[in-house]
Design an enzyme around this catalytic site. Structure first.
Site, PDB file in Angstrom:
ATOM      1  N   ASN A 171       0.866  -1.173   0.012  1.00  0.00           N
ATOM      2  CA  ASN A 171       0.074  -0.019   0.171  1.00  0.00           C
ATOM      3  C   ASN A 171       0.758   1.181   0.092  1.00  0.00           C
ATOM      4  OD1 ASN A 171      -2.267   1.741   0.416  1.00  0.00           O
ATOM      5  ND2 ASN A 171      -2.570   1.251   2.272  1.00  0.00           N
ATOM      6  N   CYS A 172       0.885   2.154   1.315  1.00  0.00           N
ATOM      7  CA  CYS A 172       1.990   3.280   1.087  1.00  0.00           C
ATOM      8  C   CYS A 172       3.070   3.142   2.176  1.00  0.00           C
ATOM      9  CB  CYS A 172       0.856   4.342   1.866  1.00  0.00           C
ATOM     10  SG  CYS A 172       0.252   3.850   3.323  1.00  0.00           S
ATOM     11  N   MET A 189       2.112   8.268   6.047  1.00  0.00           N
ATOM     12  CA  MET A 189       2.515   7.701   4.925  1.00  0.00           C
ATOM     13  C   MET A 189       1.462   8.116   3.812  1.00  0.00           C
ATOM     14  SD  MET A 189       3.751   3.818   6.015  1.00  0.00           S
ATOM     15  CE  MET A 189       2.365   3.798   7.020  1.00  0.00           C
ATOM     16  N   CYS A 195      -1.485   9.985   2.807  1.00  0.00           N
ATOM     17  CA  CYS A 195      -2.674  10.941   3.520  1.00  0.00           C
ATOM     18  C   CYS A 195      -2.527  11.176   5.094  1.00  0.00           C
ATOM     19  CB  CYS A 195      -4.067  10.287   2.953  1.00  0.00           C
ATOM     20  SG  CYS A 195      -5.455  10.785   4.014  1.00  0.00           S
ATOM     21  N   SER A 217      -1.966   7.559   7.039  1.00  0.00           N
ATOM     22  CA  SER A 217      -1.861   6.366   7.608  1.00  0.00           C
ATOM     23  C   SER A 217      -0.019   6.510   8.530  1.00  0.00           C
ATOM     24  CB  SER A 217      -1.509   5.317   6.827  1.00  0.00           C
ATOM     25  OG  SER A 217      -0.942   4.041   7.239  1.00  0.00           O
ATOM     26  N   ASN A 219       2.866   0.052   4.630  1.00  0.00           N
ATOM     27  CA  ASN A 219       1.446  -0.412   5.243  1.00  0.00           C
ATOM     28  C   ASN A 219       1.240  -1.516   4.007  1.00  0.00           C
ATOM     29  OD1 ASN A 219      -1.655  -0.150   4.743  1.00  0.00           O
ATOM     30  ND2 ASN A 219      -0.984  -0.006   6.785  1.00  0.00           N
ATOM     31  N   TYR A 247      -7.610   2.431  12.091  1.00  0.00           N
ATOM     32  CA  TYR A 247      -7.063   3.115  11.071  1.00  0.00           C
ATOM     33  C   TYR A 247      -8.625   3.938  10.780  1.00  0.00           C
ATOM     34  CZ  TYR A 247      -6.058   4.836   6.097  1.00  0.00           C
ATOM     35  OH  TYR A 247      -5.817   5.518   4.828  1.00  0.00           O
ATOM     36  N   GLU A 260     -13.114   7.863   0.722  1.00  0.00           N
ATOM     37  CA  GLU A 260     -13.505   8.800  -0.420  1.00  0.00           C
ATOM     38  C   GLU A 260     -14.837   8.287  -1.058  1.00  0.00           C
ATOM     39  OE1 GLU A 260     -12.013  10.204  -4.480  1.00  0.00           O
ATOM     40  OE2 GLU A 260     -10.899  10.571  -2.837  1.00  0.00           O
ATOM     41  N   GLY A 318      -8.291  13.189   2.666  1.00  0.00           N
ATOM     42  CA  GLY A 318      -6.821  13.335   3.117  1.00  0.00           C
ATOM     43  C   GLY A 318      -6.205  14.476   2.139  1.00  0.00           C
TER      44      GLY A 318
END
Length: 732
Positions: free
Chosen positions: A191-192, A401, A403, A405, A424, A560, A565, A699
């Site tokens: 992910n991020c 990370m 936005c 996280s 993540n 989290y 969105e 975010g």
């Protein structure tokens, strides 16, 4: 009627069935009111036929009698279906049977359509809003975005077949949301992350066939930054951050200074003038490098067909070079992009406040704080981190990370605190309003359902992590072999070395905390201590499970606060289909993000901060607070008052203020949201070419005039802008 209800209860008690085997293989507690609810849905389609409504209880009794005659503890859901259909036929309830069968068929067709690639691609070609508007920063009119959306449809269909059946079923029904299904589990992408730029700059890296050496100037370091971001963003599906960019880039600006000083020593006689020359030249180099980076990031396109979701964290540097990098980043953002000086959407700027450094008037970097305040009033960024609170909540300091996280504090074998190069592995979110409505106001039932859903979320998260761990270094050389994730792996190494020992995080997300409390306590529950305690108990329960899963998996699972969105719309739409229009729950058309205060109300920023401050200690895996303001450009002190008030209360704060600009009439402020887009309130202009409309889309910032957002987000922003309450005077 009372007698038939008593008979109904007696029959229910006589049934030996305890568990139901669902179509996806799960075992669930038997509840006879589920088939009653299905009959009610079917019955609702029969207009004006009151006889069935009045006699329906007799049908229920007959169904219960038949089920009571089945001597088993566990029954297949298909058997219950058969009993219901046979009973309707016997009672000659033809219309009800027809609607019930049609309801089942519609449900099956919807399920099949979600996994039918051809059907989904046809929806894309027909500009289905749920597909083309799913991401507010993807322009579905662009060729490479269209290609990515097409690939995403295929990946979703395959992904649903890959994952455990009960997880896929829960996602499709809307009990949970398996995020980023267009990338995972079909691919083994992560992910991020926080990219380890320092490692990559110092040791070099490779992109394609090019071996890149350590930069020898800040201009080269900035250019390499853009290259790294583009390649990392194409090798994962989430956002990426450059944490402490001012401190990491400073050594390369120092090389510029030494080069200019050497030149000056050849041509200028006095030492003082030599240093002044080198100082001014280096300042210009820093500004040019940061301006180049701003334009590079905003003109980049990843393989996903979008600008990389990038964040820059800064503000802790103390040297003159680090200060110049900070000020250049802010001045360039204030200046704006291009001839029209538009607001840059990326990168997201995150400025750190720290007492003794830049917080008080006598702090050495207080002037940078003032510049950050000016930038935020004009461009909404930077968001701010409260240094001490971030350490308290997450265990160490770092920027998020992408936005929101956040990594948790983690030390390597040498005992060094490490954030850069960590990542993540994905998010799965829980539909909390649905649990509330299914519980029918029974707290014990709510907790029982919460436990059941969390068991599915656990399976979904661990499956998501297992898929990422199946990746090979060759799948993403930039992150696994060339330093973006810190440790550099050889071809034969296992990527799990970068994830296990809780180095990587997994995220248990949630949405609709406001709506869940509203169902139990009414829509004005924010002032009700019992109601707030109820919401805190929910989040505390999520954290307890996440901590337990962390110990089992050797990955850091954390709660989290999902930046939902498209999920604000999706969950609400599915629940409207299931429960109808429920006041203050589904009737709005969206669910409330995170732990946020209801956007339809108008608390002051101080009231909102005080209300929300109690949640992040349970949601350390991801959180952010926003405050709404009227136009702030001429009232910087008002914003500073909020930043200062927030410092000891919340860790991460964003500014939401009208900054829309019409180039036709020169209006600056808040554009009016309409069904056709955003409209200048002064001249009625809606042309994206002559309007700069920038709104918070969770975010990040987004330009909804060019890239329409999903309906739920549109409604939420519309509601929010109608209820802004901030400062109409200077509160210094």
């Amino acid at each position: 009627m009372k007698n038939t209800q008593l008979i109904d209860k007696e029959k229910a008690r006589s049934i030996s069935i305890e568990k139901v085997t669902k179509r996806d293989g799960r075992l669930q507690k038997y509840e006879h009111d589920k088939f009653i609810h299905a009959l009610k849905r079917a019955e609702g389609k029969i207009n004006g036929d009151r006889s069935i409504v009045e006699e329906r209880s007799q049908v229920v009794i007959k169904i219960e009698e038949k089920l009571a005659g089945i001597p088993t503890i566990t029954i297949d859901s298909k058997m219950i279906d058969t009993v219901v259909i046979d009973t309707l036929e016997e009672c000659e309830y033809d219309k009800l049977l027809e609607e019930y069968l049609q309801f089942r068929e519609d449900k099956r067709q919807k399920r099949d359509a979600r996994r039918n690639v051809n059907s989904m691609i046809k929806n894309l070609q027909n500009n289905d809003k749920s597909i083309v508007n799913e991401n507010a920063n993807k322009d579905s009119k662009v060729f490479n975005t269209q290609r990515d959306l097409t690939a995403g449809i295929v990946a979703k269909a395959i992904g649903l077949d890959l994952m455990p059946p009960h997880v896929a079923n829960a996602h499709e029904k809307g009990d949970i949301h398996y995020h980023d299904l267009d990338y995972t589990p079909y691919t083994t992408m992560s992910n991020c992350c926080l990219i380890d730029f320092e490692n990559m700059f110092e040791n070099g890296f490779q992109i394609g066939n090019a071996q890149v050496e350590s930069p020898r100037s800040i201009q080269t370091a900035a250019a390499q930054t853009a290259q790294i971001i583009a390649n990392v963003a194409s090798s994962q599906y989430g956002g990426c951050s450059f944490d402490r960019i001012d401190e990491v880039l400073a050594p390369y600006a120092e090389l510029n200074y030494q080069k200019h000083l050497k030149t000056a020593q050849e041509w200028i006689s006095t030492e003082e003038k030599q240093k002044a020359f080198a100082y001014e030249k280096t300042k210009k180099d820093i500004y040019d490098a940061m301006q180049g980076l701003e334009y590079e990031i905003n003109t980049l396109y990843t393989s996903q067909g979008q600008t990389p979701f990038t964040s820059l964290g800064f503000g802790l540097g103390k040297s003159w070079i680090e200060r110049e990098i900070q000020k250049s980043i802010l001045r360039i953002r204030i200046e704006g992009l291009g001839k029209e000086k538009r607001t840059a959407i990326f990168p997201k700027l995150i400025f750190t406040l720290k007492k003794g450094l830049n917080f008080y008037e006598n702090d050495p970097n207080y002037d940078v704080k003032q510049l950050a305040l000016e930038c935020s009033t004009k461009r909404m960024y930077p968001d701010v981190l409260s240094y001490d609170k971030i350490v308290e909540i997450t265990g160490s300091f770092k920027c998020p990370m992408g936005c929101r996280s956040f990594l948790q504090g983690w030390k390597n074998e040498e005992g060094e605190d490490i954030s850069a190069g960590r990542m993540n592995l994905g998010v799965v979110s829980l539909n909390i309003p649905r649990i509330a409505m299914e519980s029918k106001g029974d707290k014990n039932k709510f907790n029982e359902l919460l436990e059941e859903r969390l068991s599915i979320v656990k399976d979904a998260l661990l499956y998501k992590a297992r898929r990422v761990i199946e990746a090979e270094p060759a799948n993403a050389p930039i992150i696994y072999k060339h330093g973006a994730f810190g440790k550099r792996l050889a071809e034969e190494d296992k990527v799990s070395d970068l994830f296990l020992n809780k180095r990587a995080t997994l995220s248990l997300g949630y949405i609709g905390l406001y709506e869940a409390a509203a169902f139990f306590y009414g829509s004005q529950w924010e002032e009700n201590n019992e109601a707030k305690l109820f919401t805190l108990e929910i989040i505390e329960a999520l954290k307890a499970h996440a901590d337990e899963w962390s110990e089992e998996s050797d990955l850091h699972v954390s709660v989290y606060s999902t930046p939902s969105e498209s999920l604000t719309d999706r969950f609400c739409q599915l629940d409207t289909e299931k429960f109808g229009r429920v006041n203050d729950i589904t009737d709005k058309g969206y669910y409330t993000n995170s732990f946020h205060y209801d956007v339809r109300k108008s608390p002051t920023p101080f009231e909102k901060i005080d209300f929300e401050k109690d949640y992040p200690k349970y949601t350390g895996g991801g959180f952010i607070h926003y405050c709404e303001y009227p136009k702030l450009q001429a009232n910087r002190k008002a914003l500073e008052a909020v930043w200062d008030y927030a410092y000891d209360r919340v860790g991460y704060l964003g500014t939401n203020t009208p900054i829309d600009h019409c180039y036709e009439c020169d209006f600056e402020g808040d554009f009016k949201p309409t069904e056709k887009g955003f409209e200048c309130p002064q001249c009625g202009n809606t042309d994206p070419q002559t309007c700069d409309v920038v709104k918070r889309t969770c975010g990040y910032l987004g330009n909804p005039q060019k890239r329409p957002m999903v309906e739920g987000r549109h409604k939420e922003i519309s509601s929010r802008t109608k209820h802004m309450k901030g400062f109409d005077h200077d509160v210094s």
